[in-house]
Design a protein around this motif. Structure first.
Motif, PDB file in Angstrom:
ATOM      1  N   HIS A   1      63.356 -55.807 136.349  1.00 15.82           N
ATOM      2  CA  HIS A   1      63.785 -55.627 137.626  1.00 15.82           C
ATOM      3  C   HIS A   1      63.850 -54.580 138.506  1.00 15.82           C
ATOM      4  O   HIS A   1      63.964 -54.083 139.701  1.00 15.82           O
ATOM      5  CB  HIS A   1      65.685 -56.552 137.049  1.00 15.82           C
ATOM      6  N   ASP A   2      64.379 -53.101 137.115  1.00 11.70           N
ATOM      7  CA  ASP A   2      64.399 -51.891 137.976  1.00 11.70           C
ATOM      8  C   ASP A   2      62.529 -51.297 138.412  1.00 11.70           C
ATOM      9  O   ASP A   2      62.744 -49.905 138.589  1.00 11.70           O
ATOM     10  CB  ASP A   2      65.415 -51.416 137.303  1.00 11.70           C
TER      11      ASP A   2
ATOM     12  N   LYS B   1      62.241 -48.405 140.898  1.00 15.68           N
ATOM     13  CA  LYS B   1      62.475 -46.937 140.617  1.00 15.68           C
ATOM     14  C   LYS B   1      61.881 -45.947 140.379  1.00 15.68           C
ATOM     15  O   LYS B   1      61.802 -44.825 140.678  1.00 15.68           O
ATOM     16  CB  LYS B   1      63.636 -47.607 138.834  1.00 15.68           C
TER      17      LYS B   1
ATOM     18  N   HIS C   1      64.651 -49.626 145.562  1.00 15.64           N
ATOM     19  CA  HIS C   1      63.904 -50.338 144.587  1.00 15.64           C
ATOM     20  C   HIS C   1      63.988 -51.744 144.491  1.00 15.64           C
ATOM     21  O   HIS C   1      62.823 -51.620 143.755  1.00 15.64           O
ATOM     22  CB  HIS C   1      64.831 -49.239 143.506  1.00 15.64           C
TER      23      HIS C   1
ATOM     24  N   HIS D   1      67.668 -58.106 143.109  1.00 17.56           N
ATOM     25  CA  HIS D   1      69.006 -58.545 142.301  1.00 17.56           C
ATOM     26  C   HIS D   1      69.955 -57.481 142.237  1.00 17.56           C
ATOM     27  O   HIS D   1      70.882 -57.768 141.220  1.00 17.56           O
ATOM     28  CB  HIS D   1      68.215 -57.779 140.876  1.00 17.56           C
ATOM     29  N   HIS D   2      70.470 -57.237 143.423  1.00 18.91           N
ATOM     30  CA  HIS D   2      71.044 -56.598 143.353  1.00 18.91           C
ATOM     31  C   HIS D   2      71.889 -57.090 144.884  1.00 18.91           C
ATOM     32  O   HIS D   2      73.039 -56.417 145.834  1.00 18.91           O
ATOM     33  CB  HIS D   2      70.790 -55.131 144.584  1.00 18.91           C
TER      34      HIS D   2
ATOM     35  N   ASP E   1      72.950 -57.676 134.769  1.00 17.06           N
ATOM     36  CA  ASP E   1      72.706 -56.094 135.116  1.00 17.06           C
ATOM     37  C   ASP E   1      74.202 -55.678 135.189  1.00 17.06           C
ATOM     38  O   ASP E   1      74.234 -54.318 134.502  1.00 17.06           O
ATOM     39  CB  ASP E   1      71.977 -56.331 136.042  1.00 17.06           C
TER      40      ASP E   1
END
Ligand SMILES: [Fe+2]
Length: 523
Positions: free
Chosen positions: A381-382, A385, A410, A434-435, A463
């Motif tokens: 998911h990240d 970054k 990201h 996801h954010h 998360d």
């Protein structure tokens, strides 16, 4: 025209067009015959010995040949033999003054069609000529007819062969198509038994794994009726044949007409084809007929072998694909690990988030496929970054608005990285979202409620919980109860209330693992 060759055209135009060759060493006879037959409308060619005649035959189209026997050089009998060997449609009539039984037999053996004894009247010669020409005409017609019949028969054979080839090609294409759209080894064996049942007219098919690792035949796929194996003796006989095919690596066809080996009891016709991967037998496909009059033939054996070959290619491709797939996962996970390693506070974050997501997903009743998708998306998911500078990502203090805007990129960067791999469309969507917050106040799109994929809403809760319960460069972690309280406070605004409810229930049941030493144990 050759020296010594005299050729004259008949004066009675259009009556006859045949060309007659006269061969005699007596020039008077040649002159007489020439004169006579020219007047009768024939084309006349003369030669004074066999050699000259043979030369003429090479360049002229001759319809009939009269020849003397006794001549210097090549005699009449040798000439007759030469004619028979070069063109057996030219009738040869022999003229001799000294007939004997031997000569008669010899000449007839050499393909001479008639025999005239000197002195010969020209009228007698003409009658003989007409007769042999008529016979020749019938002979030639017969040859043409025979050739036509042969050619028609050949055409029929070719036609049948062509139809067979077309049918064969169609079947081979069908087999290839069957094995090109498969995405699991289990499906390959299932299709193998089902398609061989359909194609061969078998009443039952089975695929057995047998190789260096599995040394006794082990059935992994079955189609049609179970083979009556005649009790344990029959099973033993079938197993022994399968093991024989596995050892030889060659296909086998057995029925009562092929009495080399005994048939296992209860089976009337049996086909066994090995499936080889890189020349090593992996398993054996078996097809059986147990009743009725149909029997397998060599064509069935060929198709079964072709099918196992195609299945083997499909397995190899799948293994290659799975290997590439695994490599790809390993590479991407390696990226994430490296990314987390740069920041002492985020080590193992993605693994913990994955474990929490899966716990929630299971409790919500997600299917196995969805859990797989959730697992991949959570681990990655990240990954976006990677595209953000270290001085922003690792900044110990509060971010400026500009820096925060960078961080907000990201999810899109991560989704793009996964999207560029050409697969994982759903994982891509989850990473992108996801954010996103339940009330639409999240980023990057500001989606709300069910516009946000459910798996992304699960990931968001997992998360957030892990982030709150981890130390960060700019803040200390909070305890688990406080983190849960924040989730509950944010239910309906930041978080999907249903997911918070499920999470709370898991937490109360003690299913959410108590994190110690910075790591949640796997669920
Ligand atoms: Fe994130």
């Amino acid at each position: 025209m050759k020296p010594g060759l005299i050729r004259k055209k008949g004066s009675m135009l259009n009556r006859k067009t045949e060309t007659i060759l006269f061969v005699d060493d007596e020039t008077d006879i040649l002159a007489l015959a020439d004169e006579y037959f020219r007047h009768k409308g024939y084309q006349v060619v003369t030669a004074s010995n066999g050699f000259q005649a043979a030369e003429i035959l090479k360049s002229e189209k001759i319809d009939c040949c009269f020849t003397d026997i006794n001549m210097p050089g090549m005699d009449g009998l040798e000439l007759a033999e030469y004619v028979r060997e070069t063109d057996n449609t030219i009738p040869v009539i022999v003229m001799t003054g000294y007939p004997s039984l031997d000569i008669t037999i010899h000449t007839l053996k050499n393909g001479v069609v008639d025999f005239l004894i000197k002195p010969i009247s020209l009228n007698q010669m003409e009658l003989c000529l007409r007769r042999v020409l008529r016979e020749r005409e019938l002979f030639v017609e017969n040859i043409i007819l025979k050739k036509e019949v042969e050619s028609k028969a050949r055409l029929e054979v070719l036609n049948r062969e062509l139809l067979y080839k077309v049918e064969e090609l169609d079947i081979l294409n069908k087999i290839m198509r069957h094995f090109t759209s498969i995405d699991s080894s289990f499906d390959i064996f299932k299709r193998l038994v089902e398609f061989s049942l359909e194609l061969s007219g078998a009443q039952g098919t089975k695929f057995y794994v047998i190789n260096d690792t599995v040394q006794r035949p082990f059935a992994v796929a079955v189609s049609g009726r179970e083979c009556p194996d005649g009790g344990s003796d029959g099973s033993k006989a079938v197993n022994s044949l399968i093991m024989e095919v596995a050892a030889d690596g060659l296909p086998l066809l057995i029925d009562e007409n092929n009495g080399v080996r005994g048939l296992p009891r209860g089976i009337l016709s049996l086909l066994l084809a090995p499936l080889k991967i890189r020349d090593k037998v992996f398993g054996v496909l078996m097809a059986g007929i147990h009743e009725g009059s149909a029997r397998f033939n060599a064509k069935d054996l060929f198709y079964m072998s072709f099918m196992t070959q195609n299945a083997a290619h499909a397995i190899e491709n799948l293994a290659l694909y799975e290997n590439i797939y695994q490599n790809l996962f390993a590479t991407l996970y390696g990226f994430v690990r490296a990314l987390e390693f740069r920041d002492a506070y985020t080590k193992q974050h993605s693994i913990r988030v994955t474990n929490l997501s899966i716990l929630i997903g299971r409790e919500l009743g997600c299917a196995a496929e969805e859990l797989d998708i959730l697992s991949v998306a959570s681990r990655l998911h990240d990954i976006g970054k990677i595209g953000i500078r270290d001085d922003i990502l690792l900044k110990p203090g509060q971010l400026t608005e500009v820096e925060f805007q960078k961080v907000r990129e990201h999810p899109d960067i991560g989704a793009d990285i996964v999207g560029k791999l050409g697969m994982w469309g759903r994982e891509q969507q989850i990473i992108r979202c996801h954010h996103e917050r339940f009330d639409g106040s999240g980023y990057p799109r500001g989606l709300r409620h069910d516009k946000i994929p459910q798996l992304a809403r699960i990931l968001f809760v997992a998360d957030a919980f892990d982030a709150m319960t981890s130390d960060r460069a700019y803040r200390k972690k909070i305890n688990l109860d406080s983190a849960l309280q924040i989730l509950q406070d944010g239910a309906g605004t930041q978080f999907d209330p249903q997911i918070v409810k499920v999470f709370t229930s898991l937490y109360r049941k003690g299913v959410i693992p108590q994190r110690e030493a910075g790591t949640f144990p796997p669920p």
